[in-house]
Design a protein around this motif. Structure first.
Motif, PDB file in Angstrom:
ATOM      1  N   PHE A  41       0.833  -1.199   0.000  1.00 43.18           N
ATOM      2  CA  PHE A  41       0.000   0.000   0.000  1.00 43.18           C
ATOM      3  C   PHE A  41       0.868   1.249   0.000  1.00 43.18           C
ATOM      4  N   ASP A  42       0.513   2.156  -0.900  1.00 44.06           N
ATOM      5  CA  ASP A  42       1.311   3.355  -1.112  1.00 44.06           C
ATOM      6  C   ASP A  42       0.854   4.541  -0.271  1.00 44.06           C
ATOM      7  N   PHE A  43      -0.410   4.544   0.084  1.00 45.81           N
ATOM      8  CA  PHE A  43      -0.994   5.719   0.740  1.00 45.81           C
ATOM      9  C   PHE A  43      -1.643   5.303   2.046  1.00 45.81           C
ATOM     10  N   TRP A  44      -1.417   6.124   3.059  1.00 47.49           N
ATOM     11  CA  TRP A  44      -1.902   5.818   4.398  1.00 47.49           C
ATOM     12  C   TRP A  44      -2.507   7.051   5.046  1.00 47.49           C
ATOM     13  N   GLY A  45      -3.543   6.808   5.842  1.00 48.59           N
ATOM     14  CA  GLY A  45      -4.061   7.865   6.680  1.00 48.59           C
ATOM     15  C   GLY A  45      -3.284   7.939   7.981  1.00 48.59           C
ATOM     16  N   PRO A  46      -3.531   8.954   8.787  1.00 45.75           N
ATOM     17  CA  PRO A  46      -2.798   9.132  10.052  1.00 45.75           C
ATOM     18  C   PRO A  46      -3.225   8.167  11.143  1.00 45.75           C
ATOM     19  N   GLY A  47      -4.393   7.522  10.979  1.00 48.78           N
ATOM     20  CA  GLY A  47      -4.873   6.561  11.964  1.00 48.78           C
ATOM     21  C   GLY A  47      -5.866   7.153  12.933  1.00 48.78           C
TER      22      GLY A  47
END
Length: 122
Positions: A109-115
């Motif tokens: 996965f290339d893109f992540w949210g801050p959580g």
């Protein structure tokens, strides 16, 4: 570039429910494989669920055991994780992630949210 923002975390008693949302911008969720991961203190980030870009099929980690449902709302460009019958061991930071490919490993996965923090107490 895809931006992801999670919301909906909180403090819930065991047996309760939570619904997490992930708002995406920069691309449409139907063109991406979207996933939820979680990471508890001292543990590695682990796969929870994903919904595939090519056919919209959903897959879950074994520990979900029918308690969670991942879905996407193309009109709102949002992915949801509805969680029921929550257990203390579900306590973790939950992350939304996106990729233009298929997969369930974090490095796919290339893109992540801050959580968003989910805490379940007994």
């Amino acid at each position: 570039q895809v931006q992801l923002v999670e919301s909906g975390g909180g403090l819930v008693q065991a047996g309760g429910s939570l619904s997490l949302s992930c708002a995406a911008s920069g691309d449409t969720v139907s063109d991406l494989t979207m996933a939820w991961f979680r990471q508890a203190p001292g543990k590695e980030r682990e796969f929870v669920a994903n919904v595939l870009r090519n056919n919209g099929r959903a897959y879950y980690a074994d520990f979900v055991q029918g308690r969670f449902t991942i879905s996407r709302d193309n009109a709102k460009n949002t992915v949801w994780l509805q969680m029921t019958n929550l257990k203390p061991e579900d306590t973790a930071v939950y992350y939304c992630a996106a990729t233009g490919f298929l997969g369930r490993a974090p490095d796919a996965f290339d893109f992540w949210g801050p959580g968003t923090q989910v805490t379940i107490y007994s």
